[in-house]
Structures are given as C-alpha cells and as structure tokens.
Scaffold this motif. Structure first.
Motif, PDB file in Angstrom:
ATOM      1  N   ALA A  36       0.756  -1.435  -0.042  1.00 38.86           N
ATOM      2  CA  ALA A  36      -0.025  -0.273  -0.049  1.00 38.86           C
ATOM      3  C   ALA A  36       0.768   1.165   0.145  1.00 38.86           C
ATOM      4  O   ALA A  36       0.528   2.569  -1.021  1.00 38.86           O
ATOM      5  N   THR A  37       1.644   1.326   1.059  1.00 35.44           N
ATOM      6  CA  THR A  37       2.743   2.616   0.887  1.00 35.44           C
ATOM      7  C   THR A  37       3.405   2.993  -0.095  1.00 35.44           C
ATOM      8  O   THR A  37       3.260   3.432  -1.097  1.00 35.44           O
ATOM      9  N   ALA A  38       3.859   1.199  -0.839  1.00 30.89           N
ATOM     10  CA  ALA A  38       4.805   1.410  -2.242  1.00 30.89           C
ATOM     11  C   ALA A  38       3.783   1.816  -3.581  1.00 30.89           C
ATOM     12  O   ALA A  38       4.461   2.857  -4.086  1.00 30.89           O
ATOM     13  N   SER A  39       2.239   1.745  -3.327  1.00 29.15           N
ATOM     14  CA  SER A  39       1.921   1.916  -4.280  1.00 29.15           C
ATOM     15  C   SER A  39       1.396   3.719  -4.218  1.00 29.15           C
ATOM     16  O   SER A  39       1.932   4.793  -4.839  1.00 29.15           O
ATOM     17  N   LEU A  40       1.153   4.226  -2.770  1.00 28.23           N
ATOM     18  CA  LEU A  40       1.283   5.376  -2.155  1.00 28.23           C
ATOM     19  C   LEU A  40       2.232   6.139  -3.188  1.00 28.23           C
ATOM     20  O   LEU A  40       2.555   7.100  -3.670  1.00 28.23           O
ATOM     21  N   ILE A  41       3.223   6.259  -2.343  1.00 30.22           N
ATOM     22  CA  ILE A  41       4.772   6.270  -2.680  1.00 30.22           C
ATOM     23  C   ILE A  41       4.529   6.515  -4.302  1.00 30.22           C
ATOM     24  O   ILE A  41       5.779   7.387  -4.734  1.00 30.22           O
ATOM     25  N   TYR A  42       4.586   6.005  -4.940  1.00 30.93           N
ATOM     26  CA  TYR A  42       5.108   5.598  -6.281  1.00 30.93           C
ATOM     27  C   TYR A  42       4.063   6.283  -7.428  1.00 30.93           C
ATOM     28  O   TYR A  42       4.217   7.569  -8.112  1.00 30.93           O
ATOM     29  N   ALA A  43       2.296   6.719  -6.389  1.00 25.41           N
ATOM     30  CA  ALA A  43       1.615   7.504  -7.754  1.00 25.41           C
ATOM     31  C   ALA A  43       1.870   8.535  -7.259  1.00 25.41           C
ATOM     32  O   ALA A  43       2.249   9.479  -7.999  1.00 25.41           O
ATOM     33  N   LEU A  44       2.847   8.920  -5.943  1.00 24.95           N
ATOM     34  CA  LEU A  44       3.185  10.898  -6.195  1.00 24.95           C
ATOM     35  C   LEU A  44       4.030  11.197  -6.511  1.00 24.95           C
ATOM     36  O   LEU A  44       4.612  12.384  -6.946  1.00 24.95           O
ATOM     37  N   ARG A 104       5.368   9.613  -9.499  1.00 23.24           N
ATOM     38  CA  ARG A 104       5.071   9.358 -10.664  1.00 23.24           C
ATOM     39  C   ARG A 104       4.279  10.572 -11.296  1.00 23.24           C
ATOM     40  O   ARG A 104       4.841  10.949 -12.432  1.00 23.24           O
ATOM     41  N   ALA A 105       3.518  10.984 -10.556  1.00 28.06           N
ATOM     42  CA  ALA A 105       2.581  12.700 -10.787  1.00 28.06           C
ATOM     43  C   ALA A 105       3.442  13.769 -11.099  1.00 28.06           C
ATOM     44  O   ALA A 105       2.919  14.167 -12.165  1.00 28.06           O
ATOM     45  N   GLY A 106       4.912  13.530 -10.638  1.00 29.70           N
ATOM     46  CA  GLY A 106       5.672  14.958 -11.131  1.00 29.70           C
ATOM     47  C   GLY A 106       5.970  14.576 -12.078  1.00 29.70           C
ATOM     48  O   GLY A 106       6.280  15.860 -13.301  1.00 29.70           O
ATOM     49  N   ASP A 107       6.344  13.410 -12.948  1.00 32.03           N
ATOM     50  CA  ASP A 107       6.409  13.525 -13.806  1.00 32.03           C
ATOM     51  C   ASP A 107       5.821  13.547 -15.380  1.00 32.03           C
ATOM     52  O   ASP A 107       5.734  14.060 -16.086  1.00 32.03           O
ATOM     53  N   HIS A 108       4.437  13.102 -15.119  1.00 28.20           N
ATOM     54  CA  HIS A 108       3.459  12.467 -15.673  1.00 28.20           C
ATOM     55  C   HIS A 108       2.320  13.408 -15.597  1.00 28.20           C
ATOM     56  O   HIS A 108       0.714  13.470 -16.314  1.00 28.20           O
ATOM     57  N   GLY A 109       1.771  14.168 -14.466  1.00 27.40           N
ATOM     58  CA  GLY A 109       0.793  14.894 -13.864  1.00 27.40           C
ATOM     59  C   GLY A 109      -0.209  13.867 -13.049  1.00 27.40           C
ATOM     60  O   GLY A 109      -0.026  13.055 -13.301  1.00 27.40           O
ATOM     61  N   TRP A 110      -1.110  14.971 -12.345  1.00 27.31           N
ATOM     62  CA  TRP A 110      -1.726  14.054 -11.232  1.00 27.31           C
ATOM     63  C   TRP A 110      -3.148  14.011 -11.823  1.00 27.31           C
ATOM     64  O   TRP A 110      -3.824  13.070 -11.418  1.00 27.31           O
ATOM     65  N   ALA A 111      -3.639  14.662 -12.989  1.00 26.59           N
ATOM     66  CA  ALA A 111      -4.293  14.267 -13.589  1.00 26.59           C
ATOM     67  C   ALA A 111      -4.527  12.910 -14.661  1.00 26.59           C
ATOM     68  O   ALA A 111      -4.905  13.171 -16.305  1.00 26.59           O
ATOM     69  N   THR A 112      -4.271  11.664 -14.409  1.00 24.74           N
ATOM     70  CA  THR A 112      -3.945  10.210 -15.438  1.00 24.74           C
ATOM     71  C   THR A 112      -4.812   9.576 -15.052  1.00 24.74           C
ATOM     72  O   THR A 112      -4.371   9.066 -13.123  1.00 24.74           O
ATOM     73  N   TRP A 113      -5.048   8.830 -15.756  1.00 25.35           N
ATOM     74  CA  TRP A 113      -5.952   7.073 -15.088  1.00 25.35           C
ATOM     75  C   TRP A 113      -4.751   6.615 -14.375  1.00 25.35           C
ATOM     76  O   TRP A 113      -4.736   5.590 -12.867  1.00 25.35           O
ATOM     77  N   THR A 114      -3.096   6.944 -14.556  1.00 26.82           N
ATOM     78  CA  THR A 114      -1.934   5.532 -13.896  1.00 26.82           C
ATOM     79  C   THR A 114      -2.466   6.343 -12.149  1.00 26.82           C
ATOM     80  O   THR A 114      -2.251   5.264 -11.771  1.00 26.82           O
ATOM     81  N   THR A 115      -2.421   7.545 -12.220  1.00 26.10           N
ATOM     82  CA  THR A 115      -1.586   7.454 -11.390  1.00 26.10           C
ATOM     83  C   THR A 115      -3.307   7.926  -9.986  1.00 26.10           C
ATOM     84  O   THR A 115      -3.327   7.119  -8.933  1.00 26.10           O
ATOM     85  N   ALA A 116      -4.223   8.046 -10.905  1.00 25.66           N
ATOM     86  CA  ALA A 116      -5.612   7.729 -10.230  1.00 25.66           C
ATOM     87  C   ALA A 116      -5.527   6.039  -9.561  1.00 25.66           C
ATOM     88  O   ALA A 116      -5.897   5.563  -8.420  1.00 25.66           O
ATOM     89  N   ALA A 117      -5.698   4.866 -10.699  1.00 30.46           N
ATOM     90  CA  ALA A 117      -5.287   3.969 -10.346  1.00 30.46           C
ATOM     91  C   ALA A 117      -4.275   3.362  -8.977  1.00 30.46           C
ATOM     92  O   ALA A 117      -4.745   2.598  -8.615  1.00 30.46           O
ATOM     93  N   LEU A 118      -3.049   4.148  -8.610  1.00 34.84           N
ATOM     94  CA  LEU A 118      -2.184   4.320  -8.770  1.00 34.84           C
ATOM     95  C   LEU A 118      -2.867   4.553  -6.687  1.00 34.84           C
ATOM     96  O   LEU A 118      -2.687   3.363  -5.675  1.00 34.84           O
ATOM     97  N   LEU A 119      -2.897   5.601  -7.002  1.00 41.28           N
ATOM     98  CA  LEU A 119      -4.329   5.645  -5.316  1.00 41.28           C
ATOM     99  C   LEU A 119      -4.998   4.839  -4.634  1.00 41.28           C
ATOM    100  O   LEU A 119      -4.946   5.208  -3.527  1.00 41.28           O
ATOM    101  N   VAL A 148       7.348  16.562  -2.134  1.00 46.16           N
ATOM    102  CA  VAL A 148       8.551  17.221  -2.452  1.00 46.16           C
ATOM    103  C   VAL A 148       8.980  17.279  -3.936  1.00 46.16           C
ATOM    104  O   VAL A 148       9.027  18.560  -4.643  1.00 46.16           O
ATOM    105  N   SER A 149       9.780  16.115  -4.164  1.00 43.24           N
ATOM    106  CA  SER A 149      10.343  15.734  -5.305  1.00 43.24           C
ATOM    107  C   SER A 149       9.351  15.254  -6.654  1.00 43.24           C
ATOM    108  O   SER A 149       9.987  16.753  -7.689  1.00 43.24           O
ATOM    109  N   SER A 150       7.749  15.454  -6.149  1.00 42.80           N
ATOM    110  CA  SER A 150       6.739  15.873  -7.716  1.00 42.80           C
ATOM    111  C   SER A 150       6.964  16.826  -7.315  1.00 42.80           C
ATOM    112  O   SER A 150       6.487  17.398  -8.944  1.00 42.80           O
ATOM    113  N   ILE A 151       6.388  18.286  -6.041  1.00 45.36           N
ATOM    114  CA  ILE A 151       6.228  19.642  -6.825  1.00 45.36           C
ATOM    115  C   ILE A 151       7.112  20.366  -6.945  1.00 45.36           C
ATOM    116  O   ILE A 151       7.301  20.590  -8.321  1.00 45.36           O
TER     117      ILE A 151
END
Length: 380
Positions: free
Chosen positions: A136-144, A146-161, A336-339
């Motif tokens: 669960a933690t790995a999925s959350l951290i990877y989603a956060l 990844r959002a820095g490179d690919h954006g927050w409004a993506t299906w992959t980010t939403a699926a990981l969350l 912060v790495s994403s931002i």
C-alpha cells in the motif's frame, strides 16, 4: 568537469572509483539501504518505549524533549557530516562510518540499559499484514513521485491511489482479525494517540521536505558544494534542538494544544520566508525558524500519543508513532520531489518556491486541525 573537492581529478574518474568500491551495483546499494531501514524500524520504537516506561510525569516530557532534539538535530547534523565525508574521502564513506558507530553504540547500550524481563510468549510475525502495508505504501509513494513527471490528472495516478487505498483498507481489516497483529489499530481510535500520530506525520513530512528542498536549492541552484551545504545546515540543527528542548520544559505548563498550534504556526512562518525569497540568507533563516517549530512539534506529538498509554501498551504505541514518523518522511520526500521536479532537474527555480509554499500551507492547515482535535489537558 573537475571535482571541486579535489582539483585536477575529473568527477567522472572519482565516480568510477566510487562505483568500483561499491561493486558498481545499484541493487546492492538498495539492499543495504533496506537493511538500514529495517534496523532503524526496530531501534526507533524500542528507544521511544524505553523513554515512556522509564520516566514519568514532567521528567518524561523533558526526556521526550531530549529524544526529539537528538532525533531532529541528528538529521541536520547528518547533512553536515555527509558533506564532510563527500568533500573528503568520498561519498561511499557515509556507509563505512556507520560500522564503528554501530559497534560503539551496541557495547554502550549493552552495558547501560536496564535489564528487561523476557516476554512470556513471543508473538508470530504478521507476514500478511506486513506485505499489505508495504504494498500500500509503495503504491502511494510511487503514485506521488510519478505524478511529478506525468501529471496528477492521469488514469495511472488515479489507479495507483485507488490500489493504495484498497490495500490500506485490507491491512486494517487484517489487523482486526490477526491473532498477532502487526499494529494495534484500536489504539488509533483513542483521541490522544490519533492526534499524536497525525502531528508526528506532519512534523516529519515538513522536516524532510525542508531538508530535501534546501539541499537541492543550495547545491543545484546556488552552486554550493557538499561541505558548504552541510555547514549551512548547522544552524538548522541547533534550532531544532532549541525548539525541542523548550517544548519539553514547558509542555507540562502550557498543555499540548497551545504548543502544537504554536509550533505549527512557527513552522508555517519559517517556510514562507524561502517561498518568497530564494536567496541563501532567507533560505537558511527560514529553514532555521521552521526547524524550531517542527522540533517542538516532535515533543508534542510523542507526549500526546504516549502520555496516557499503559505500561504494557508502551511498545505498541511507540511502534505506531515510529511507523507514522517513517511514513511522514516517505510522504514528504515523495510529494516535494513531485512538486519541485523541474527545479531539481535544473530547468527552473519555481519548483523550490512551490515546494516551500506547499509546506507552509500544510503547516497552517494542520495548525487549525490541531486547535480542534489536540487535547488541552496538561496532565500528559
């Protein structure tokens, strides 16, 4: 490009030497870090539970102040020591130095700690629960991240969350049913424990965000070397110790609510300074101010979460506090790495400002939450 620490020796040559010394193996490096993380995961709750069980009342608060001061300032001093080692014998020595330190601490603790009675029964490790919470933690951290490179409004980010949320729900369900749960989630239904874990999570996330942004801003943007960057973190370490020490002395008189709000407001004010001015002096000054606030917050969080637990629950409660401490560190670094991804890559400086602004907003919002949920009682 020449290595500024050793004129005349190209940095690529030193990197090659370091790679040969470490076996040129990324997986080996990661495995070593995993081993260090597992050891820290055992040491932190053990140390905190000793403070809770050995000391009582106002003496416990002062002990928690010392514990928090050493923990918070240790992180800042680690930046300084890392700079000294990197500028001197090389970055690989950040691992070698831990061996003699660990041996000295092992021998010291073995002779100084009071004897503890062995438990009558040994609980089995909840492997299923550990796997669920890790995934669960790995999925959350990877989603956060990844959002820095690919954006927050993506299906992959939403699926990981979504996957992360489902896995956390499964973990909670598992803990309620397991014969030997990894974490006693029922303790989190108690207001002081829940409040303390929230505060420790936010305090750690803010501190890691600050260290992460400050290090990259000083080195990537202001072009300071590792040693100079480490030296600039020295006032931050001292400020953390000062904030924690003061909090440990006054929390018995002020109560946790007033001190929590004050610490968060100070942290928000400090983070606002580098969010507005990106010069070196405002950056270091703002981080030092924020460190005083987060240093006091560590004491409030620990005292609130552990102040009213029974002796037989001290280990479990300390484990929860330490878990949220580590989770806050991971969350802070990921967010912060994403931002600040663009600024870290060196393409702009706006990311540093956005990162500090986000930290200031988080501290301010948490201050309002702390005002509402933190117990006001002084008997902690």
């Amino acid at each position: 490009m020449n290595d500024p620490a050793r004129p005349g020796r190209p940095s690529a040559v030193r990197d090659g030497i370091a790679d040969r010394r470490t076996g040129n193996s990324g997986p080996l490096l990661l495995a070593g870090r995993v081993g260090q993380g597992m050891a820290a995961a055992m040491l932190s709750p053990a140390a905190l539970s000793l403070v809770v069980t050995i000391f009582e009342g106002d003496e416990r608060n002062r002990a928690l102040g010392i514990w928090s001061a050493l923990g918070g300032s240790g992180a800042a001093l680690g930046v300084l020591l890392g700079g000294l080692l990197t500028a001197g014998p090389g970055w690989a020595w950040i691992f070698y130095i831990n061996v003699p330190v660990g041996l000295v601490l092992f021998l010291t603790l073995r002779s100084q700690l009071p004897a503890q009675p062995a438990p009558a029964t040994r609980a089995a490790l909840d492997v299923t629960g550990a796997a669920l919470v890790t995934a669960a933690t790995a999925s959350l951290i990877y989603a956060l991240i990844r959002a820095g490179d690919h954006g927050w409004a993506t299906w992959t980010t939403a699926a990981l969350l979504l996957v992360s949320a489902l896995l956390y729900a499964a973990f909670v369900a598992r803990q309620r049913l397991a014969a030997s749960p990894l974490m006693n989630v029922r303790l989190l239904t108690r207001r002081p424990v829940a409040t303390g874990t929230l505060l420790i999570l936010v305090a750690t996330a803010l501190m890691i965000m600050m260290f992460f942004l400050g290090t990259f801003a000083l080195q990537a943007h202001h072009r300071y070397g590792a040693l100079a960057t480490g030296l600039l973190f020295l006032p931050i370490a001292l400020s953390t110790m000062l904030g924690a020490d003061i909090a440990g002395r006054v929390i018995g008189r002020t109560g946790p609510r007033a001190l929590a709000v004050t610490g968060l407001v100070i942290a928000a004010a400090g983070l606002t300074i580098p969010a507005i001015w990106n010069a070196v002096a405002p950056l270091v000054t703002g981080m030092a101010v924020a460190a005083a606030g987060t240093g006091s917050l560590f004491v409030v969080a620990s005292a609130t979460a552990l102040g009213q637990v029974a002796a037989h629950e001290a280990g479990l409660a300390s484990g929860i506090v330490s878990t949220f401490h580590e989770f806050g560190a991971s969350l802070g670094a990921a967010v912060v790495s994403s931002i600040a991804a663009a600024s870290i890559a060196g393409t702009s400086t706006d990311g540093f400002s956005h990162g500090f602004t986000t930290g200031a907003i988080v501290a301010a919002v948490t201050a309002l939450a702390a005002l509402a949920i933190t117990p006001s009682s002084r008997s902690i």
